[in-house]
Design an enzyme around this catalytic site. Structure first.
Site, PDB file in Angstrom:
ATOM      1  N   ASP A  12      64.295  17.356  20.283  1.00  0.00           N
ATOM      2  CA  ASP A  12      64.545  16.618  19.050  1.00  0.00           C
ATOM      3  C   ASP A  12      63.280  15.850  18.689  1.00  0.00           C
ATOM      4  O   ASP A  12      62.433  15.588  19.543  1.00  0.00           O
ATOM      5  CB  ASP A  12      65.719  15.655  19.265  1.00  0.00           C
ATOM      6  CG  ASP A  12      66.122  14.942  17.989  1.00  0.00           C
ATOM      7  OD1 ASP A  12      66.009  15.552  16.915  1.00  0.00           O
ATOM      8  OD2 ASP A  12      66.532  13.779  18.068  1.00  0.00           O
ATOM      9  N   THR A  31      63.103  12.792  16.261  1.00  0.00           N
ATOM     10  CA  THR A  31      63.263  11.356  16.071  1.00  0.00           C
ATOM     11  C   THR A  31      63.648  10.668  17.375  1.00  0.00           C
ATOM     12  O   THR A  31      64.664  10.980  17.983  1.00  0.00           O
ATOM     13  CB  THR A  31      64.340  11.079  15.006  1.00  0.00           C
ATOM     14  OG1 THR A  31      63.990  11.762  13.809  1.00  0.00           O
ATOM     15  CG2 THR A  31      64.460   9.595  14.735  1.00  0.00           C
ATOM     16  N   GLU A  36      60.294  -1.649   4.805  1.00  0.00           N
ATOM     17  CA  GLU A  36      59.720  -2.972   4.577  1.00  0.00           C
ATOM     18  C   GLU A  36      59.090  -3.533   5.845  1.00  0.00           C
ATOM     19  O   GLU A  36      58.067  -4.229   5.785  1.00  0.00           O
ATOM     20  CB  GLU A  36      60.800  -3.913   4.038  1.00  0.00           C
ATOM     21  CG  GLU A  36      61.282  -3.521   2.643  1.00  0.00           C
ATOM     22  CD  GLU A  36      62.085  -4.628   1.982  1.00  0.00           C
ATOM     23  OE1 GLU A  36      62.711  -5.418   2.711  1.00  0.00           O
ATOM     24  OE2 GLU A  36      62.080  -4.694   0.737  1.00  0.00           O
ATOM     25  N   LYS A  74      57.106  -2.668  -5.974  1.00  0.00           N
ATOM     26  CA  LYS A  74      56.941  -1.473  -5.137  1.00  0.00           C
ATOM     27  C   LYS A  74      58.116  -0.552  -5.408  1.00  0.00           C
ATOM     28  O   LYS A  74      59.209  -0.996  -5.791  1.00  0.00           O
ATOM     29  CB  LYS A  74      56.882  -1.828  -3.656  1.00  0.00           C
ATOM     30  CG  LYS A  74      58.173  -2.370  -3.059  1.00  0.00           C
ATOM     31  CD  LYS A  74      58.015  -2.563  -1.560  1.00  0.00           C
ATOM     32  CE  LYS A  74      59.217  -3.284  -0.949  1.00  0.00           C
ATOM     33  NZ  LYS A  74      60.462  -2.557  -1.024  1.00  0.00           N
ATOM     34  N   THR A 132      64.993  19.646  14.841  1.00  0.00           N
ATOM     35  CA  THR A 132      65.275  18.308  14.318  1.00  0.00           C
ATOM     36  C   THR A 132      66.116  18.379  13.053  1.00  0.00           C
ATOM     37  O   THR A 132      66.169  19.408  12.366  1.00  0.00           O
ATOM     38  CB  THR A 132      63.952  17.572  14.017  1.00  0.00           C
ATOM     39  OG1 THR A 132      64.239  16.292  13.464  1.00  0.00           O
ATOM     40  CG2 THR A 132      63.102  18.351  13.040  1.00  0.00           C
ATOM     41  N   GLY A 133      66.764  17.271  12.747  1.00  0.00           N
ATOM     42  CA  GLY A 133      67.516  17.157  11.506  1.00  0.00           C
ATOM     43  C   GLY A 133      66.697  16.591  10.369  1.00  0.00           C
ATOM     44  O   GLY A 133      67.201  16.430   9.258  1.00  0.00           O
ATOM     45  N   ASP A 134      65.428  16.292  10.606  1.00  0.00           N
ATOM     46  CA  ASP A 134      64.580  15.663   9.602  1.00  0.00           C
ATOM     47  C   ASP A 134      64.040  16.695   8.613  1.00  0.00           C
ATOM     48  O   ASP A 134      64.220  17.903   8.771  1.00  0.00           O
ATOM     49  CB  ASP A 134      63.425  14.915  10.274  1.00  0.00           C
ATOM     50  CG  ASP A 134      63.039  13.661   9.501  1.00  0.00           C
ATOM     51  OD1 ASP A 134      63.352  13.579   8.302  1.00  0.00           O
ATOM     52  OD2 ASP A 134      62.421  12.765  10.099  1.00  0.00           O
ATOM     53  N   ARG A 154      66.009  20.277   9.486  1.00  0.00           N
ATOM     54  CA  ARG A 154      67.311  20.079   8.829  1.00  0.00           C
ATOM     55  C   ARG A 154      68.423  20.772   9.617  1.00  0.00           C
ATOM     56  O   ARG A 154      69.286  21.441   9.071  1.00  0.00           O
ATOM     57  CB  ARG A 154      67.290  20.590   7.386  1.00  0.00           C
ATOM     58  CG  ARG A 154      66.180  20.039   6.526  1.00  0.00           C
ATOM     59  CD  ARG A 154      66.185  18.521   6.498  1.00  0.00           C
ATOM     60  NE  ARG A 154      67.167  17.959   5.596  1.00  0.00           N
ATOM     61  CZ  ARG A 154      67.496  16.678   5.564  1.00  0.00           C
ATOM     62  NH1 ARG A 154      66.930  15.837   6.400  1.00  0.00           N
ATOM     63  NH2 ARG A 154      68.387  16.239   4.713  1.00  0.00           N
ATOM     64  N   ASP A 184      68.744  12.769  21.761  1.00  0.00           N
ATOM     65  CA  ASP A 184      69.348  11.456  21.939  1.00  0.00           C
ATOM     66  C   ASP A 184      70.603  11.269  21.111  1.00  0.00           C
ATOM     67  O   ASP A 184      71.367  10.359  21.355  1.00  0.00           O
ATOM     68  CB  ASP A 184      68.348  10.351  21.586  1.00  0.00           C
ATOM     69  CG  ASP A 184      67.855  10.456  20.150  1.00  0.00           C
ATOM     70  OD1 ASP A 184      68.185  11.465  19.484  1.00  0.00           O
ATOM     71  OD2 ASP A 184      67.126   9.552  19.698  1.00  0.00           O
TER      72      ASP A 184
END
Length: 1102
Positions: free
Chosen positions: A444, A446, A543, A604, A715-717, A769, A794
């Site tokens: 994974d 992340t 932020e 921003k 990964t799911g990103d 994804r 994780d």
């Protein structure tokens, strides 16, 4: 390769800051249009407006909820409600969901109804994350063929009244069970200590009263109140929301919080992915911002987390088990399959390659033992007297390496202890040796390869200056790493940038204005704990990343606001919150020194939201867009920063301290519309933010590739983010991107059939994804290619693949309890580099297992040769004389060999252990070299033991010959037989001691085993001293041999041998000949063999 055409900007992930969002604002809720016809779109909530937020919830009731629905979820009643399932809750409006669940969004259900539903639906608990029971751990210790063979041998020994032999074997079995049980139990306790308590309590509205209850008592239809930091206790359909965002990384793999909107209705998008269901929040996720109320639509095993846990419980977890389905096969056939599966587990035929190989080997030895016993009986023409029976059992015992299972267990347990010191908790002893044979790692991204926190990596200023952060080890620490401004590098070591004004001064006001803007237009707080000197942060990840970046230059928000006298030199006049509909945030500050008329608006937001509002030419806007696309292509989330001066007088109404609350409230509504402020903005720069890789990840990936292990990122990103990280840590190189299958989006991968996946030249190195199903299919595809894979992760979304993979490795700190339950190993420091340590330890253990297997099997082969040929040694009564007594055999196998083998199990790793490819899984532990070596050494040892016995028995035999009945009793006429037996025992012992040192390396000479470390004629002394445990075992074996031979009564009665004198010359001669044979054999192998070492940068992917 799949791509995403939209620009990755902050607006896609930053949660909104707006008032409560409700599908209706009327006092009474009317039936939604979806009760008769489904909506065609999403109900849009209120647009961003000026002024302050009203924190009070909009008052709503549920209309008539008394007469229509009588059972939860049935949809019965005159309204003809559409069919309802928890999976479809996102397609319905709040009134529809309330009607289906017979609940009131304002008052909830009453306690009596809650009790009834609790009895019907059961507790809100995810089953499966219970750890291992003591019985399961105990059963694991005996579920192998070697132990069963030892049990059978023990029973036979007691059956023939050989209580000493039976007792010794029983002690070996007990030792193995105790050591294995204690190790597995301690590992399980470590894992249980890591389990997090997921949402133990929650706030629920019942009968109009808010109370705190145990999360496990939640039922469908309950109304739950959520706030920042809460762990979501069940799957909820949002009823109202304000500023809401959730962290769903453990469920979906998305690295950033996801904005949630109660008013959204996805009527025609039933199959939309979980991460895109903006009106739903899911169990085990956490609230990172805002607050909300939600309707419980599913609990326990019905939640998305519960479904994954259910998949783990149903998963067979192995590669060889056949799933039993009574619907597809008859009852008898299903019973046969179930019994067969149980037998495979009991015999150890379903597990890691080493477990299966050793179990098959044990069954082979058991069959061989029976065959040898039959041979003994046949020699006596099946006239099986007590003497013949004992001799047959003696030969059978000689072929069984009784100490193998104990030595393997202890060596693995000691390796596990070493791994625990390296922050790896081993849940199963077998996992340690298994990880040494992996060919592929599916990791994974992340929190595993990356730090799991956002960092501002690159900044592009309006004058073209680029600022880049490098080498940061902690995302919240502004003193970590260095800053590159153009060509100049500024170190942040010790106390951050010592002279930030130098860097700011070099670029004039551009950098200063940019830093001031991102510091003030920011609600995050980054602080340093004085006691621990560690930095912590509160706020949104984006932020926090911007605030930390400003602090690197000494311009964090507290520094910008503070004057020399400690008083604030900037005053906040107004804030226009961030909202996903307008994708920007603006704050108005005025300087206390410049007067009320001078103020500045700092803004921003997403580039597409700010670009039309910039006071810039078309050419400048094109340049800004081009740069933003370049940053996005690097996997960065792009944020635009701008500023303008405004008239501060517009924001001074009601600022008088003496003003009444009513006047202040009225004046707040007179603040100018944000559309009048957010225009004619001066562009300051772009910020590129990302989740940085761990510093050790790149080196770990490189080590894996050097070891012939292919690393995949699953990964799911987003695909661009995943690709950028993969390139940065070395999973991908730019040349690979030309191949369309190296990087794939899960939708493209899932659309392929198994045959099409198998037809790919290699499996994708980056798979983005991903859903849990995608990860499982990836593991299955590797299994079809005969790969042995590790899955790391994780999140809950990683758990099915962790279970399905050959070795599952979970993260201990950030990992979910479901993932830890599914895993075989847990990284207690969440460090991907620890996996490399585990692989290295696994390879070391594999090498050492081969070494002590060689040692133990050489002894068994020698004993079998000796005893079978020994059938021809007859006494005066025609009875075969034992060349070795039964207890001598057990002593050699269990005492002498055990400690020597254990010493070999503690050998250090070879220097090239991570520069060679994984061992061939088809061959397993018994390589051709090991098999040939054991027969060569075993034959030599057996032949020399025969020579020792015959030299004494027939070289000095007198009138009595070998005596009579000398296998059981001592008499003076048995002197020759007993002395010959003692000589054979001493020869076998000394040859085993020499073999222990020779087995340290399969090809190198004992006298030049470590030329890279030692040289010269005395190098052999350094070689034998290197492993101090083995040196001690050899020394102890040498010393203890003498009392066993010479102590009266013990030698005659117990071991059936006698003291010897001149026979030591025979023993020494045999030792010299044996060393010459072994060294000659090794020299021949060195001349004919070639080293097999990986020299390239990596291995071909599967």
């Amino acid at each position: 390769m799949g791509t995403e055409i939209e620009l990755d900007v902050e607006g896609q992930t930053e949660p909104p800051i707006c008032g409560f969002k409700s599908p209706t604002t009327s006092k009474t809720t009317t039936r939604s249009p979806t009760l008769t016809t489904l909506n065609t779109g999403t109900i849009i909530g209120e647009e961003c407006e000026g002024g302050t937020d009203d924190d009070a919830a909009v008052t709503r009731t549920s209309g008539d909820t008394t007469a229509t629905t009588t059972t939860v979820g049935t949809g019965a009643g005159p309204g003809r409600l559409p069919s309802f399932t928890p999976e479809a809750a996102h397609t319905l409006s709040v009134p529809d969901v309330c009607a289906h669940l017979n609940t009131d969004p304002e008052n909830g259900i009453d306690n009596d109804e809650a009790a009834r539903r609790l009895q019907h639906h059961g507790p809100n608990k995810v089953e499966g994350a219970k750890g291992l029971s003591l019985w399961t751990i105990l059963l694991r210790q005996v579920s192998n063929s070697l132990t069963l063979v030892l049990v059978i041998t023990m029973v036979l020994s007691f059956a023939i009244s050989d209580h000493i032999e039976g007792g010794v074997i029983a002690a070996v079995i007990l030792l193995n069970i105790i050591v294995g049980f204690l190790q597995d139990y301690r590992a399980e306790q470590t894992i249980q200590a890591l389990y997090a308590l997921s949402a133990p309590t929650c706030k629920v509205i019942r009968s109009g009263i808010t109370s705190t209850i145990k999360a496990e008592t939640l039922v469908p239809g309950d109304i739950v109140r959520l706030g920042v930091g809460d762990v979501i206790p069940a799957d909820l359909r949002l009823a109202t929301s304000i500023n809401l965002s959730t962290d769903e990384a453990l469920l979906t793999g998305e690295s950033l919080p996801v904005s949630k909107h109660a008013e959204s209705v996805m009527a025609r998008e039933r199959d939309i992915p979980l991460g895109d269901r903006s009106n739903m929040v899911y169990s085990a996720s956490t609230i990172t911002r805002g607050r909300a109320t939600g309707i419980v639509v599913s609990t326990g095993m019905g939640t998305e987390v519960g479904k994954i846990a259910g998949l783990l419980r149903d998963s067979n977890g192995g590669r060889n088990k056949t799933r039993v389905d009574k619907e597809e096969m008859g009852t008898i056939r299903s019973l046969v399959v179930r019994v067969r599966n149980r037998m495979r587990v009991l015999l150890g035929l379903d597990g890691t390659p080493l477990q299966v190989t050793l179990s098959k080997f044990a069954l082979l030895l058991f069959a061989l033992a029976i065959l040898l016993a039959i041979i003994v009986f046949s020699v006596s023409k099946f006239d099986v007297t007590d003497e013949v029976l004992i001799y047959g059992i003696c030969v059978a015992v000689a072929v069984i390496p009784e100490s193998l299972i104990a030595v393997l267990t202890i060596a693995t347990a000691l390796g596990t202890r070493a791994m625990a010191r390296g922050n790896v908790a081993i849940r199963k002893l077998a996992a340690l040796e298994a990880v040494g044979g992996v060919t592929n790692i599916c990791s994974d991204k992340t929190g595993t390869l990356t730090q799991g926190k956002m960092v501002t990596r690159k900044v592009w200023l309006v004058d073209g200056t680029e600022v880049q952060v490098q080498g940061t080890t902690h995302p919240f620490d502004p003193t970590s790493g260095s800053v590159n401004i153009g060509e100049k590098v500024f170190s942040l070591a010790d106390h951050g940038m010592k002279h930030p004004e130098e860097a700011i001064g070099e670029k004039g006001e551009n950098l200063k204005e940019f830093l001031e803007s991102i510091a003030l237009c920011n609600n995050a707080a980054v602080t340093k704990a004085e006691e621990t000197s560690t930095y912590t942060a509160i706020g949104e990840p984006t932020e926090i990343a911007l605030q930390t970046f400003a602090m690197r230059f000494g311009m964090g928000k507290p520094s910008v606001l503070a004057a020399d006298d400690g008083q604030s030199q900037q005053k906040l006049l107004a804030e226009y919150p961030f909202d996903s509909s307008c994708k920007r945030m603006t704050v108005i500050y005025t300087s206390t020194e410049s007067g009320a008329g001078v103020a500045y608006a700092y803004t921003k937001g997403a580039l597409e939201a700010l670009l039309p509002l910039l006071d810039a030419s078309d050419e400048q806007k094109l340049e800004i867009v081009a740069k933003a696309e370049a940053l996005a292509a690097q996997g960065l989330r792009v944020l635009c920063v701008a500023k303008r001066s405004v008239d501060g007088v517009l924001f001074q109404v009601g600022d008088d301290a003496s003003a009444t609350p009513e006047k202040k409230k009225a004046s707040a509504s007179n603040i100018p519309e944000r559309s009048t402020i957010e225009r004619y903005l001066t562009f300051l720069g772009l910020a590129g933010i990302y989740d940085p890789p761990r510093l050790e990840s790149a080196a770990a990936v490189q080590k894996c590739q050097a070891a012939g292990i292919t690393v995949h990122m699953v990964t799911g990103d987003h695909v661009k983010t995943a690709t950028a990280i993969a390139c940065e840590i070395g999973i991908l190189n730019p040349g690979m991107l030309q191949n369309g299958t190296e990087v794939m989006v899960a939708s493209a991968f899932d659309s392929l059939t198994d045959a099409e996946i198998d037809a790919l030249e290699s499996l994708p190195l980056v798979l983005a994804r991903c859903s849990p199903t995608t990860k499982v299919r990836m593991v299955e595809a590797m299994h079809r290619r005969k790969a042995f894979c590790v899955m790391t992760g994780d999140g809950v979304n990683d758990s099915p693949a962790l279970k399905k993979s050959d070795v599952g490795i979970a993260m201990g700190l950030s990992g979910s309890d479901v993932a830890k339950e599914a895993a075989d190993m847990v990284l207690t420091d969440d460090n991907f580099a620890s996996i490399v340590t585990a692989i290295e330890e696994g390879r070391r253990l594999f090498d050492n297992i081969q070494k002590f297997l060689l040692h133990l099997l050489v002894s068994n082969i020698a004993q079998v040769i000796l005893l079978l040929i020994g059938l021809s040694f007859k006494d005066n009564a025609g009875i075969s004389v034992f060349p070795l007594s039964p207890l001598e055999i057990l002593w050699a196998n269990l005492v002498t060999s055990s400690f020597l083998a254990l010493g070999l199990g503690l050998e250090d790793a070879q220097p090239d252990v991570m520069q060679r490819p994984p061992h061939d899984l088809q061959v397993g532990i018994f390589t051709r070299e090991l098999i040939v070596d054991k027969f060569v050494y075993g034959t030599a040892m057996g032949g020399l033991c025969l020579a020792a016995f015959t030299s004494v028995a027939y070289g000095m035999s007198g009138a009595d010959g070998l005596g009579e009945d000398c296998n059981e009793h001592w008499a003076s006429e048995c002197s020759v037989a007993f002395r010959a037996r003692a000589t054979t025992f001493a020869t076998l012992t000394f040859l085993l001691l020499v073999t222990a040192w020779e087995a340290k390396h399969f090809t190198r000479s004992l006298f030049n085993m470590h030329p890279e470390k030692y040289s010269g004629p005395l190098s052999v002394l350094k070689t034998v001293w290197q492993n101090k445990f083995l040196f001690g075992a050899v020394s102890a074996g040498f010393v203890i041999c003498f009392p066993v031979i010479y102590i009266p009564v013990i030698n005659h009665v117990v071991f059936k041998h006698n003291a010897i004198t001149w026979e030591w010359g025979v023993v020494m001669a045999c030792v010299v000949v044996y060393i010459a044979i072994v060294e000659t054999w090794k020299a021949l192998k060195r001349r004919t063999s070639k080293a097999n070492v990986v020299t390239g940068d990596g291995a071909e992917g599967v």
